[in-house]
Design a protein around this motif. Structure first.
Motif, PDB file in Angstrom:
ATOM      1  N   HIS A 153     -10.682   1.719  -5.761  1.00  0.00           N
ATOM      2  CA  HIS A 153      -9.581   2.594  -5.358  1.00  0.00           C
ATOM      3  C   HIS A 153      -8.653   2.911  -6.522  1.00  0.00           C
ATOM      4  CE1 HIS A 153     -10.499   3.073  -1.136  1.00  0.00           C
ATOM      5  NE2 HIS A 153     -10.950   1.835  -1.158  1.00  0.00           N
ATOM      6  N   ALA A 154      -8.559   1.999  -7.466  1.00  0.00           N
ATOM      7  CA  ALA A 154      -7.761   2.270  -8.663  1.00  0.00           C
ATOM      8  C   ALA A 154      -8.404   3.409  -9.458  1.00  0.00           C
ATOM      9  CB  ALA A 154      -7.652   1.017  -9.521  1.00  0.00           C
ATOM     10  N   GLU A 155      -9.732   3.425  -9.489  1.00  0.00           N
ATOM     11  CA  GLU A 155     -10.455   4.500 -10.180  1.00  0.00           C
ATOM     12  C   GLU A 155     -10.233   5.832  -9.476  1.00  0.00           C
ATOM     13  OE1 GLU A 155     -14.544   3.225 -10.485  1.00  0.00           O
ATOM     14  OE2 GLU A 155     -13.946   1.499 -11.730  1.00  0.00           O
ATOM     15  N   ARG A 156     -10.321   5.792  -8.169  1.00  0.00           N
ATOM     16  CA  ARG A 156     -10.070   6.992  -7.379  1.00  0.00           C
ATOM     17  C   ARG A 156      -8.657   7.519  -7.624  1.00  0.00           C
ATOM     18  NH1 ARG A 156     -13.064  10.112  -3.512  1.00  0.00           N
ATOM     19  NH2 ARG A 156     -14.763  10.296  -4.989  1.00  0.00           N
ATOM     20  N   LEU A 157      -7.724   6.589  -7.616  1.00  0.00           N
ATOM     21  CA  LEU A 157      -6.320   6.938  -7.848  1.00  0.00           C
ATOM     22  C   LEU A 157      -6.145   7.618  -9.201  1.00  0.00           C
ATOM     23  CD1 LEU A 157      -3.300   6.829  -7.196  1.00  0.00           C
ATOM     24  CD2 LEU A 157      -3.268   4.463  -8.030  1.00  0.00           C
ATOM     25  N   ARG A 185      -2.113  15.371  -3.500  1.00  0.00           N
ATOM     26  CA  ARG A 185      -0.907  14.559  -3.355  1.00  0.00           C
ATOM     27  C   ARG A 185      -1.106  13.495  -2.273  1.00  0.00           C
ATOM     28  NH1 ARG A 185       4.870  15.366  -4.471  1.00  0.00           N
ATOM     29  NH2 ARG A 185       5.933  14.062  -2.973  1.00  0.00           N
ATOM     30  N   MET A 186      -1.720  13.901  -1.176  1.00  0.00           N
ATOM     31  CA  MET A 186      -2.053  12.940  -0.124  1.00  0.00           C
ATOM     32  C   MET A 186      -3.038  11.896  -0.644  1.00  0.00           C
ATOM     33  SD  MET A 186      -2.072  11.581   2.813  1.00  0.00           S
ATOM     34  CE  MET A 186      -1.952  12.185   4.490  1.00  0.00           C
ATOM     35  N   GLY A 187      -4.011  12.356  -1.409  1.00  0.00           N
ATOM     36  CA  GLY A 187      -4.997  11.435  -1.977  1.00  0.00           C
ATOM     37  C   GLY A 187      -4.338  10.379  -2.843  1.00  0.00           C
ATOM     38  N   VAL A 188      -3.394  10.803  -3.657  1.00  0.00           N
ATOM     39  CA  VAL A 188      -2.686   9.876  -4.542  1.00  0.00           C
ATOM     40  C   VAL A 188      -1.925   8.834  -3.724  1.00  0.00           C
ATOM     41  CG1 VAL A 188      -0.742   9.690  -6.155  1.00  0.00           C
ATOM     42  CG2 VAL A 188      -2.520  11.417  -6.534  1.00  0.00           C
ATOM     43  N   ALA A 189      -1.188   9.303  -2.728  1.00  0.00           N
ATOM     44  CA  ALA A 189      -0.396   8.389  -1.889  1.00  0.00           C
ATOM     45  C   ALA A 189      -1.315   7.385  -1.187  1.00  0.00           C
ATOM     46  CB  ALA A 189       0.398   9.186  -0.860  1.00  0.00           C
ATOM     47  N   TYR A 190      -2.414   7.896  -0.655  1.00  0.00           N
ATOM     48  CA  TYR A 190      -3.367   7.051   0.075  1.00  0.00           C
ATOM     49  C   TYR A 190      -3.965   5.982  -0.832  1.00  0.00           C
ATOM     50  CZ  TYR A 190      -7.625   5.855   2.678  1.00  0.00           C
ATOM     51  OH  TYR A 190      -8.637   5.191   3.315  1.00  0.00           O
ATOM     52  N   GLU A 191      -4.429   6.390  -1.980  1.00  0.00           N
ATOM     53  CA  GLU A 191      -5.098   5.434  -2.876  1.00  0.00           C
ATOM     54  C   GLU A 191      -4.112   4.405  -3.437  1.00  0.00           C
ATOM     55  OE1 GLU A 191      -8.210   5.108  -2.947  1.00  0.00           O
ATOM     56  OE2 GLU A 191      -8.860   7.020  -2.116  1.00  0.00           O
ATOM     57  N   ARG A 192      -2.905   4.838  -3.675  1.00  0.00           N
ATOM     58  CA  ARG A 192      -1.872   3.909  -4.141  1.00  0.00           C
ATOM     59  C   ARG A 192      -1.669   2.788  -3.122  1.00  0.00           C
ATOM     60  NH1 ARG A 192       1.208   6.514  -8.362  1.00  0.00           N
ATOM     61  NH2 ARG A 192       1.983   8.428  -7.427  1.00  0.00           N
ATOM     62  N   GLU A 193      -1.538   3.174  -1.869  1.00  0.00           N
ATOM     63  CA  GLU A 193      -1.333   2.185  -0.808  1.00  0.00           C
ATOM     64  C   GLU A 193      -2.557   1.285  -0.655  1.00  0.00           C
ATOM     65  OE1 GLU A 193       1.358   1.250   0.813  1.00  0.00           O
ATOM     66  OE2 GLU A 193       2.337   2.732  -0.467  1.00  0.00           O
ATOM     67  N   ARG A 205       2.965   5.132   7.272  1.00  0.00           N
ATOM     68  CA  ARG A 205       4.205   5.408   6.537  1.00  0.00           C
ATOM     69  C   ARG A 205       3.993   6.531   5.528  1.00  0.00           C
ATOM     70  NH1 ARG A 205       7.745   0.799   7.269  1.00  0.00           N
ATOM     71  NH2 ARG A 205       6.550  -0.961   6.510  1.00  0.00           N
ATOM     72  N   GLU A 206       2.919   6.425   4.778  1.00  0.00           N
ATOM     73  CA  GLU A 206       2.609   7.444   3.771  1.00  0.00           C
ATOM     74  C   GLU A 206       2.304   8.784   4.423  1.00  0.00           C
ATOM     75  OE1 GLU A 206       3.044   7.465   0.532  1.00  0.00           O
ATOM     76  OE2 GLU A 206       3.839   5.451   0.850  1.00  0.00           O
ATOM     77  N   TYR A 207       1.624   8.712   5.553  1.00  0.00           N
ATOM     78  CA  TYR A 207       1.258   9.944   6.265  1.00  0.00           C
ATOM     79  C   TYR A 207       2.511  10.690   6.714  1.00  0.00           C
ATOM     80  CZ  TYR A 207      -2.796  12.457   8.089  1.00  0.00           C
ATOM     81  OH  TYR A 207      -3.816  13.368   8.270  1.00  0.00           O
ATOM     82  N   VAL A 208       3.446   9.930   7.290  1.00  0.00           N
ATOM     83  CA  VAL A 208       4.708  10.525   7.750  1.00  0.00           C
ATOM     84  C   VAL A 208       5.459  11.147   6.568  1.00  0.00           C
ATOM     85  CG1 VAL A 208       7.002   9.994   8.677  1.00  0.00           C
ATOM     86  CG2 VAL A 208       4.951   9.056   9.784  1.00  0.00           C
TER      87      VAL A 208
END
Lengths: 187, 187
Positions: free
Chosen positions: A125-129, A161-169, B168-171
């Motif tokens: 996931h770090a790679e994806r991020l 942007r969603m991808g970044v947030a998702y992978e970070r989490e 949380r990220e989704y919101v």
DNA sequence: GATGACATGTAATCAGTTACATGATTAG
DNA sequence: CTAATCATGTAACTGATTACATGTCATC
């Protein structure tokens, strides 16, 4: 008579530019593949379907250095149908995450092997991020800041942007899992 | 001869306690349904499969106030197979998110309708988040702080933690989308 | 007597993946 | 001549959803 989600995915791409089935298959790997994938075996029949319904048209284009291709173009009707679909609330998607399933049963596992599992996932996931962050930076650079919501590029930007947030989490959660599992190993 | 992911999902539940097909169907709605769902029509044949492979056994239990049921129990072999599966890295899951697909095409849409779409999504995910946070608080309360990774309850806790982070990220992303779209409306 | 929870199954359909199949053209 | 990319299709299979089907028992 009904258009499948894949059909709309293809229209979404064709609304930007005319493309061949082969081109569409490429774009269904990337960038669309980040949130909707399809193989060419699914794409070609779907194109026939969309054409039958009058959403798209094709013309055979001869090429000098390559085999001939069918270039598909979205029709006015297709564009109208796509436009209506875009703002319709989607059905709640079925969530399926095998890693969470394994997590639910992690108490059964050898804790050292469990640590390995989440370390590996963290890395993936770090790679994806990193990839998403690079794409995001690229968009910001080439379009002079953030694209506005009426330009096609806004779609690229908003989704990544969603991808970044998702992978970070995801990375953060994997790290937390490793911590939790290591506490068990220490004691 | 191969066990499907659904098969492992059922074993995961049966590793905690013996259950009937009906019970399993309930738990495939919740809590497992948060990350892996199945209908009873898929569960019953899968149970027959698992039993044939020696992973589970059943006994018919007569009940006074209800119809008789088949109570399934995991076998030693089943537990061993499950244990081995838990730490095997899962195949990268196909991501499919229809909302991101729509987002990719949002430049085509009526901006006011687009705002509605993301407001509605924001609310749905806010509700999900509230639910997950409540479940999380519940676990912390009933198990006296955070469960440790060797207890079954850790699975509940760790998965819901991911759910909370995700929602949380989704919101936050939906709110950002609304902002972006409103900037276009104002000008 | 009707409704709803409990309980267990099968059949039909759909979406998606993998495999099969063919052929043009270019670069090494 | 061989491998890689471009290009388009069909067939078989799998996983999952929806619909069909039946029956018990308790409560209103």
């Amino acid at each position: 008579m009904r258009i499948s989600t894949l059909g709309y995915a293809l229209l979404t791409l064709l609304a930007r530019e005319p493309l061949s089935g082969y081109d569409l298959a490429q774009r269904m790997k990337r960038p669309l593949g980040f949130f909707w994938q399809a193989q060419h075996s699914q794409i070609y029949p779907e194109l026939a379907d969309l054409e039958e319904q009058g959403c798209i048209l094709h013309q055979v284009v001869m090429q000098e250095d390559r085999p001939p291709k069918k270039l598909y173009t979205i029709t006015g009707a297709g564009r109208t149908i796509l436009q209506a679909w875009v703002t319709q609330p989607p059905a709640p998607p079925p969530q399926r995450n095998e890693l969470l399933l394994k997590t639910y049963a992690i108490w059964l596992a050898d804790q050292a092997l469990a640590v390995d599992l989440f370390r590996t996932q963290e890395q993936l996931h770090a790679e994806r991020l990193a990839l998403y962050e690079q794409i995001q930076a690229n968009i910001e650079r080439t379009s002079g800041g953030r694209p506005r919501s009426h330009e096609p590029r806004f779609g690229d930007y908003a989704t990544v942007r969603m991808g970044v947030a998702y992978e970070r989490e995801y990375v953060a959660w994997c790290r937390w899992m490793v911590e939790q599992l290591q506490q068990a190993l220490e004691s």
